[in-house]
Design a protein around this motif. Structure first.
Motif, PDB file in Angstrom:
ATOM      1  N   SER A 144     -10.427   5.380   1.646  1.00 37.75           N
ATOM      2  CA  SER A 144     -11.721   6.021   1.457  1.00 37.75           C
ATOM      3  C   SER A 144     -12.861   5.026   1.679  1.00 37.75           C
ATOM      4  CB  SER A 144     -11.799   6.604   0.050  1.00 37.75           C
ATOM      5  OG  SER A 144     -13.058   7.162  -0.177  1.00 37.75           O
ATOM      6  N   ARG A 201      -4.121   2.645  -2.325  1.00 38.50           N
ATOM      7  CA  ARG A 201      -4.169   2.985  -0.898  1.00 38.50           C
ATOM      8  C   ARG A 201      -5.240   4.029  -0.636  1.00 38.50           C
ATOM      9  NH1 ARG A 201       0.424   5.087  -0.479  1.00 38.50           N
ATOM     10  NH2 ARG A 201      -0.269   7.235  -0.557  1.00 38.50           N
ATOM     11  N   THR A 202      -5.282   5.057  -1.454  1.00 41.18           N
ATOM     12  CA  THR A 202      -6.265   6.119  -1.277  1.00 41.18           C
ATOM     13  C   THR A 202      -7.683   5.583  -1.424  1.00 41.18           C
ATOM     14  OG1 THR A 202      -4.674   7.713  -2.138  1.00 41.18           O
ATOM     15  CG2 THR A 202      -6.978   8.393  -2.103  1.00 41.18           C
ATOM     16  N   TYR A 236       0.826  -1.210   0.000  1.00 40.83           N
ATOM     17  CA  TYR A 236       0.000   0.000   0.000  1.00 40.83           C
ATOM     18  C   TYR A 236       0.861   1.262   0.000  1.00 40.83           C
ATOM     19  CZ  TYR A 236      -4.530  -2.263   0.442  1.00 40.83           C
ATOM     20  OH  TYR A 236      -5.669  -2.985   0.193  1.00 40.83           O
ATOM     21  N   ASP A 285      -0.119   4.324  -4.503  1.00 42.14           N
ATOM     22  CA  ASP A 285      -0.881   5.455  -3.974  1.00 42.14           C
ATOM     23  C   ASP A 285      -2.373   5.386  -4.295  1.00 42.14           C
ATOM     24  OD1 ASP A 285       1.398   6.563  -2.879  1.00 42.14           O
ATOM     25  OD2 ASP A 285       1.808   7.814  -4.639  1.00 42.14           O
ATOM     26  N   ALA A 286      -2.714   5.112  -5.535  1.00 45.52           N
ATOM     27  CA  ALA A 286      -4.131   5.124  -5.934  1.00 45.52           C
ATOM     28  C   ALA A 286      -4.922   4.051  -5.195  1.00 45.52           C
ATOM     29  CB  ALA A 286      -4.248   4.922  -7.443  1.00 45.52           C
ATOM     30  N   GLN A 293      -0.852   4.560   5.242  1.00 45.30           N
ATOM     31  CA  GLN A 293      -1.111   6.001   5.184  1.00 45.30           C
ATOM     32  C   GLN A 293      -0.494   6.709   6.389  1.00 45.30           C
ATOM     33  OE1 GLN A 293      -2.784   7.602   2.627  1.00 45.30           O
ATOM     34  NE2 GLN A 293      -2.072   9.455   3.615  1.00 45.30           N
ATOM     35  N   THR A 302       2.554   9.516   6.384  1.00 43.06           N
ATOM     36  CA  THR A 302       2.345  10.824   7.005  1.00 43.06           C
ATOM     37  C   THR A 302       3.455  11.138   7.996  1.00 43.06           C
ATOM     38  OG1 THR A 302      -0.044  10.608   6.752  1.00 43.06           O
ATOM     39  CG2 THR A 302       0.733  12.207   8.378  1.00 43.06           C
TER      40      THR A 302
END
Length: 86
Positions: A41, A36-37, A29, A33-34, A63, A67
């Motif tokens: 969501s 994971r996002t 993940y 990126d796509a 995520q 961060t």
């Protein structure tokens, strides 16, 4: 007692049967990126149903790791107050 054990075994076996999507790792993940996002969501839109799934846990963990890495967090040695604060 045997019927109870058998019933629990059958229920546990059937509970895992509906999982059709493969479980991805935290590192996977982090690299995608796509996906994971989208997964984060999906998990946040329906937390009662999907928040405890392995993919939700791994996507949210990835995520969080990203961060923290963006913030430049560095690990520090703990301060032991009882030994004079080193």
């Amino acid at each position: 007692m045997k019927k109870l054990v058998l019933t629990l075994f059958v229920a546990a076996t059937l509970a895992g049967c509906d999982q059709t999507e493969p479980v991805q790792t935290v590192d996977w993940y982090k690299a995608h990126d796509a996906e994971r996002t989208a997964m984060v969501s999906k998990c946040r839109n329906n937390p009662g149903e999907s928040d405890a799934s392995p993919n939700c846990i791994n996507a949210i963990t990835a995520q969080n790791h990203l961060t923290v890495e963006k913030r430049g967090y560095t690990k520090h040695e703990p301060i032991n107050v009882l030994e004079g604060g080193k």
